[in-house]
Design an enzyme around this catalytic site. Structure first.
Site, PDB file in Angstrom:
ATOM      1  N   CYS A  18      -4.344  15.866  -6.853  1.00  0.00           N
ATOM      2  CA  CYS A  18      -5.465  16.426  -7.604  1.00  0.00           C
ATOM      3  C   CYS A  18      -6.453  15.351  -8.037  1.00  0.00           C
ATOM      4  O   CYS A  18      -6.645  15.103  -9.223  1.00  0.00           O
ATOM      5  CB  CYS A  18      -4.935  17.168  -8.814  1.00  0.00           C
ATOM      6  SG  CYS A  18      -3.736  18.406  -8.325  1.00  0.00           S
ATOM      7  N   GLU A  29       1.405 -18.444   5.658  1.00  0.00           N
ATOM      8  CA  GLU A  29       1.972 -17.283   4.956  1.00  0.00           C
ATOM      9  C   GLU A  29       1.335 -15.979   5.419  1.00  0.00           C
ATOM     10  O   GLU A  29       0.768 -15.243   4.617  1.00  0.00           O
ATOM     11  CB  GLU A  29       1.734 -17.420   3.446  1.00  0.00           C
ATOM     12  CG  GLU A  29       2.243 -18.695   2.821  1.00  0.00           C
ATOM     13  CD  GLU A  29       1.680 -18.906   1.402  1.00  0.00           C
ATOM     14  OE1 GLU A  29       0.680 -18.253   1.036  1.00  0.00           O
ATOM     15  OE2 GLU A  29       2.254 -19.718   0.671  1.00  0.00           O
ATOM     16  N   TYR A  46      -9.363   0.241  -1.274  1.00  0.00           N
ATOM     17  CA  TYR A  46     -10.187  -0.769  -0.595  1.00  0.00           C
ATOM     18  C   TYR A  46     -11.191  -0.159   0.373  1.00  0.00           C
ATOM     19  O   TYR A  46     -11.738  -0.877   1.212  1.00  0.00           O
ATOM     20  CB  TYR A  46      -9.306  -1.724   0.224  1.00  0.00           C
ATOM     21  CG  TYR A  46      -8.096  -2.295  -0.452  1.00  0.00           C
ATOM     22  CD1 TYR A  46      -8.222  -3.215  -1.492  1.00  0.00           C
ATOM     23  CD2 TYR A  46      -6.821  -1.946  -0.023  1.00  0.00           C
ATOM     24  CE1 TYR A  46      -7.094  -3.763  -2.092  1.00  0.00           C
ATOM     25  CE2 TYR A  46      -5.692  -2.492  -0.616  1.00  0.00           C
ATOM     26  CZ  TYR A  46      -5.841  -3.400  -1.646  1.00  0.00           C
ATOM     27  OH  TYR A  46      -4.735  -3.937  -2.224  1.00  0.00           O
ATOM     28  N   TYR A  54       0.871  -3.365   3.262  1.00  0.00           N
ATOM     29  CA  TYR A  54       0.302  -2.839   2.025  1.00  0.00           C
ATOM     30  C   TYR A  54       0.298  -1.309   2.044  1.00  0.00           C
ATOM     31  O   TYR A  54      -0.612  -0.664   1.531  1.00  0.00           O
ATOM     32  CB  TYR A  54      -1.092  -3.435   1.782  1.00  0.00           C
ATOM     33  CG  TYR A  54      -1.069  -4.947   1.833  1.00  0.00           C
ATOM     34  CD1 TYR A  54      -0.506  -5.677   0.786  1.00  0.00           C
ATOM     35  CD2 TYR A  54      -1.526  -5.654   2.953  1.00  0.00           C
ATOM     36  CE1 TYR A  54      -0.431  -7.063   0.841  1.00  0.00           C
ATOM     37  CE2 TYR A  54      -1.452  -7.046   3.014  1.00  0.00           C
ATOM     38  CZ  TYR A  54      -0.904  -7.738   1.959  1.00  0.00           C
ATOM     39  OH  TYR A  54      -0.825  -9.115   2.023  1.00  0.00           O
ATOM     40  N   ARG A 101      -4.495   2.430   0.453  1.00  0.00           N
ATOM     41  CA  ARG A 101      -5.548   1.525   0.934  1.00  0.00           C
ATOM     42  C   ARG A 101      -6.932   2.191   1.077  1.00  0.00           C
ATOM     43  O   ARG A 101      -7.927   1.602   0.671  1.00  0.00           O
ATOM     44  CB  ARG A 101      -5.142   0.862   2.250  1.00  0.00           C
ATOM     45  CG  ARG A 101      -3.891  -0.020   2.098  1.00  0.00           C
ATOM     46  CD  ARG A 101      -3.605  -0.860   3.340  1.00  0.00           C
ATOM     47  NE  ARG A 101      -4.647  -1.830   3.554  1.00  0.00           N
ATOM     48  CZ  ARG A 101      -5.641  -1.714   4.402  1.00  0.00           C
ATOM     49  NH1 ARG A 101      -5.721  -0.657   5.184  1.00  0.00           N
ATOM     50  NH2 ARG A 101      -6.551  -2.643   4.498  1.00  0.00           N
ATOM     51  N   GLY A 116       0.889 -12.184   6.243  1.00  0.00           N
ATOM     52  CA  GLY A 116       1.549 -10.927   5.901  1.00  0.00           C
ATOM     53  C   GLY A 116       1.066  -9.842   6.838  1.00  0.00           C
ATOM     54  O   GLY A 116       1.747  -9.425   7.777  1.00  0.00           O
TER      55      GLY A 116
HETATM   56  C1  LIG Z   1      -1.311 -11.896  -0.108  1.00  0.00           C
HETATM   57  C2  LIG Z   1      -0.971 -13.295   0.161  1.00  0.00           C
HETATM   58  C3  LIG Z   1      -0.664 -13.715   1.463  1.00  0.00           C
HETATM   59  C4  LIG Z   1      -0.715 -12.803   2.666  1.00  0.00           C
HETATM   60  O1  LIG Z   1      -1.988 -12.331   2.965  1.00  0.00           O
HETATM   61  P1  LIG Z   1      -2.196 -11.481   4.309  1.00  0.00           P
HETATM   62  O2  LIG Z   1      -3.617 -11.122   4.288  1.00  0.00           O
HETATM   63  O3  LIG Z   1      -1.303 -10.299   4.244  1.00  0.00           O
HETATM   64  O4  LIG Z   1      -1.858 -12.368   5.462  1.00  0.00           O
HETATM   65  C5  LIG Z   1      -0.287 -15.038   1.650  1.00  0.00           C
HETATM   66  N1  LIG Z   1      -0.223 -15.904   0.621  1.00  0.00           N
HETATM   67  C6  LIG Z   1      -0.514 -15.543  -0.651  1.00  0.00           C
HETATM   68  C7  LIG Z   1      -0.410 -16.538  -1.736  1.00  0.00           C
HETATM   69  C8  LIG Z   1      -0.895 -14.235  -0.924  1.00  0.00           C
HETATM   70  O5  LIG Z   1      -1.192 -13.880  -2.170  1.00  0.00           O
END
Ligand SMILES: *Cc1c(COP(=O)(O)O)cnc(C)c1O
Length: 422
Positions: A346, A275, A318, A375, A314, A277
């Site tokens: 502000c 997964e 972070y 993000y 961000r 992102g």
């Molecule tokens: C946020 C998230 C991701 C993706 O994380 P990345 O750092 O963007 O690759 C994948 N799986 C779950 C369950 C998440 O919460």
């Protein structure tokens, strides 16, 4: 690598000059490269070529319909964390058997929508959630395919706000309790156990935490199989980091990550899901902003730009670093200036960088934040009544607005007055 390069002295997104987009759309805006998105997806897809697999893009990092369509057309599945994301994926044409539903707080209504609309699997994160999903599925006369998200208690060595795999985090069930929870799931007629899920955090810059987690998952797979469960799918989460600055040590490549997966769990014969992102969307996007003022302070100069923390949160949230570069290529050998780069909001937190060395720029110059695709736009807001930042997609030498900036009238008209105030 990405597709944002200087050509003839001007920063381009693929074949399109950034300045042309700014002239047409106004600033600030996000711009994404189709070629970078598909390249990054393909890197992951190829890295898992050794076996049955599906790369599910974590939509929470960038969820514009056009981006989802680009990736889905390339063969990606989607990892969604709300019914809103689920419906976005469906609206972009993602087949439901390629949509995975993650998240700690799925409601019964969300489960119902996904079950009725079709879903590849739910990644279940707790026993109470399991009980609700079982009853929702039974009430619909359906069986919900599930994995259980286990928390392997490994330190992802990343920013505390994006670490998810330690026992103190709210995510998943402790791996030590997994066998009991699987035994409970197996007795529920509305559920069908198909595998195991793990996701330990985001922006990981080394492979060791993944390796520790995946070894635990391999062990658990064998235990659960011995207990009589059919474990045919492993969802190994996302989290591989990207370089936010050129001087950074380079995070591992998708090929190395794919090799690690093969080494740790490849022998189990499971279908592999990942997964990612950020690694797909992060370097596929720039935030482009215009300098409003250069203000001289006592001991430093401030670059006040028209992008702000509501557009890109961000750095404030972070302490994230983004390289910020001029859109007009600086002359070689130019002495760098040192700026605090801030937005107009502000709050002192509206600061993108402190004492940042970069080529000198002047009012009305354009600057670009690199690695802003993930993000970024998804976390934008209208704080300070700044209309929602637009998004633009480039493909070769064409570009299109894929989320327009609302007018002030549209923004204001979203509020409604109650009868008694009219
Ligand atoms: C946020 C998230 C991701 C993706 O994380 P990345 O750092 O963007 O690759 C994948 N799986 C779950 C369950 C998440 O919460």
């Amino acid at each position: 690598m990405d597709h944002f390069l200087y050509q003839d002295g001007a920063l381009h997104a693929e074949g399109v000059p950034i300045a042309d987009i700014a002239a047409a759309v106004g600033t600030p805006f996000y711009v994404y490269s189709t070629a970078t998105l598909t390249r990054h997806f393909t890197l992951f897809d190829d890295a898992l070529d050794w076996g049955d697999h599906l790369v599910c893009f974590a939509m929470k990092s960038l969820s514009n319909q056009a981006v989802i369509k680009v990736l889905a057309d390339a063969g990606a599945g989607m990892d969604v964390v709300s019914v809103g994301e689920y419906l976005r994926a469906k609206a972009a044409g993602v087949p439901c058997d390629r949509i995975v539903f993650s998240g700690v707080g799925k409601t019964a209504a969300e489960m119902r929508t996904a079950l009725e609309g079709g879903i590849r699997q739910f990644n279940v994160e707790s026993e109470p959630e399991m009980i609700v999903l079982d009853s929702v599925a039974q009430s619909l006369g359906l069986v919900a395919p599930i994995t259980v998200r286990v928390n392997p208690d490994v330190d992802a060595k990343t920013h505390a706000k994006i670490a998810t795999g330690k026992s103190e985090n709210k995510f998943g069930i402790p791996i030590s309790r997994a066998r009991d929870v699987y035994a409970m799931a197996a007795k529920m007629p509305g559920l069908k156990v198909i595998g195991i899920d793990v996701h330990i955090g985001s922006q990981l810059t080394e492979l060791a935490p993944f390796e520790a987690a995946y070894k635990k998952v391999a062990e658990l797979t064998e235990q659960l199989r011995a207990d009589g469960h059919e474990i045919s799918r492993l969802d190994l989460g996302g989290g591989l980091g990207i370089p936010y600055t050129r001087s950074n040590e380079a995070p591992p490549l998708p090929t190395e990550y794919g090799g690690l997966i093969q080494r740790t769990v490849g022998h189990l014969g499971c279908e592999i899901e990942i997964e990612p992102g950020r690694l797909i969307s992060g370097n596929a996007g720039l935030l482009v902003s215009k300098v409003i003022y250069v203000k001289s302070g006592e001991d430093r100069d401030f670059l006040i730009i028209d992008g702000a923390m509501n557009d890109l949160i961000r750095p404030a949230m972070y302490e994230a670093w983004h390289d910020i570069i001029p859109v007009v290529e600086p002359a070689p050998g130019l002495t760098p200036a040192k700026y605090d780069i801030v937005g107009p909001i502000c709050e002192s937190g509206d600061t993108f960088a402190k004492a940042r060395e970069m080529p000198p720029v002047a009012a009305d110059d354009l600057v670009a934040f690199r690695s802003a695709g993930a993000y970024g736009a998804v976390m934008s807001s209208e704080y300070n009544s700044r209309p929602l930042i637009p998004e633009v997609l480039v493909d070769g030498d064409q570009f299109a607005v894929i989320r327009p900036r609302p007018t002030y009238e549209e923004m204001i008209a979203r509020d409604t007055l109650p009868e008694w105030l009219k």
